[in-house]
Design an enzyme around this catalytic site. Structure first.
Site, PDB file in Angstrom:
ATOM      1  N   PRO A 107       1.909  -3.517   3.212  1.00  0.00           N
ATOM      2  CA  PRO A 107       1.281  -4.276   4.300  1.00  0.00           C
ATOM      3  C   PRO A 107       2.227  -5.375   4.783  1.00  0.00           C
ATOM      4  O   PRO A 107       2.802  -6.102   3.967  1.00  0.00           O
ATOM      5  CB  PRO A 107       0.016  -4.858   3.668  1.00  0.00           C
ATOM      6  CG  PRO A 107      -0.271  -3.942   2.509  1.00  0.00           C
ATOM      7  CD  PRO A 107       1.074  -3.492   2.018  1.00  0.00           C
ATOM      8  N   ASN A 109       1.935  -8.274   6.216  1.00  0.00           N
ATOM      9  CA  ASN A 109       1.690  -9.697   5.993  1.00  0.00           C
ATOM     10  C   ASN A 109       1.312 -10.017   4.548  1.00  0.00           C
ATOM     11  O   ASN A 109       0.698 -11.023   4.268  1.00  0.00           O
ATOM     12  CB  ASN A 109       0.616 -10.232   6.960  1.00  0.00           C
ATOM     13  CG  ASN A 109      -0.631  -9.401   6.938  1.00  0.00           C
ATOM     14  OD1 ASN A 109      -0.671  -8.352   6.334  1.00  0.00           O
ATOM     15  ND2 ASN A 109      -1.665  -9.877   7.598  1.00  0.00           N
ATOM     16  N   CYS A 110       1.730  -9.166   3.605  1.00  0.00           N
ATOM     17  CA  CYS A 110       1.543  -9.450   2.178  1.00  0.00           C
ATOM     18  C   CYS A 110       2.868  -9.908   1.610  1.00  0.00           C
ATOM     19  O   CYS A 110       3.896  -9.286   1.821  1.00  0.00           O
ATOM     20  CB  CYS A 110       1.073  -8.216   1.418  1.00  0.00           C
ATOM     21  SG  CYS A 110      -0.647  -7.818   1.713  1.00  0.00           S
ATOM     22  N   LEU A 111       2.844 -11.012   0.889  1.00  0.00           N
ATOM     23  CA  LEU A 111       4.075 -11.538   0.297  1.00  0.00           C
ATOM     24  C   LEU A 111       4.526 -10.704  -0.883  1.00  0.00           C
ATOM     25  O   LEU A 111       3.796 -10.076  -1.553  1.00  0.00           O
ATOM     26  CB  LEU A 111       3.856 -12.986  -0.163  1.00  0.00           C
ATOM     27  CG  LEU A 111       3.438 -13.955   0.945  1.00  0.00           C
ATOM     28  CD1 LEU A 111       3.132 -15.305   0.358  1.00  0.00           C
ATOM     29  CD2 LEU A 111       4.516 -14.054   2.002  1.00  0.00           C
TER      30      LEU A 111
END
Length: 111
Positions: A107, A109-111
């Site tokens: 994903p 926008n997942c760090l």
């Protein structure tokens, strides 16, 4: 480049362990990826992985945690579409780990 060997096949993985070619995904590949976590896939896991693959087919992206929770609640009901259930299934990182096991990209926008 990392690789994963499943039977006779050697598959390319990116630096974070996600499949490079989404078409390489099979049930056996998901099981091999899960074994590396280490995680034994149950019917509850498979239900979410199939749901995620459907989400990706519809929207061409892997959902972050909040959209994953909302989509799961919409499709499977609030007892499965909540952060407690998904965190328990996927070791506290449901969006990232579920996407990896479903053969989808990380994903964005997942760090």
């Amino acid at each position: 480049m990392n690789t994963l060997t499943v039977g006779e096949r050697t598959l390319e993985l990116d630096k974070d362990g996600y499949l490079v070619d989404l078409n390489d995904w099979t049930v056996e590949v998901a099981q091999a990826l899960a074994a590396a976590e280490p995680l034994a896939l149950t019917p509850d896991h498979w239900e979410i992985l199939e749901l995620l693959r459907g989400f990706y087919a519809e929207f061409q992206l892997s959902p972050a945690t909040r959209p994953l929770i909302k989509y799961t609640a919409l499709k499977l009901g609030p007892e499965k579409g909540n952060s407690l259930h998904l965190n328990k299934l996927f070791n506290g990182t449901p969006a990232k780990l579920a996407a990896k096991l479903a053969g989808l990209p990380r994903p964005t926008n997942c760090l």
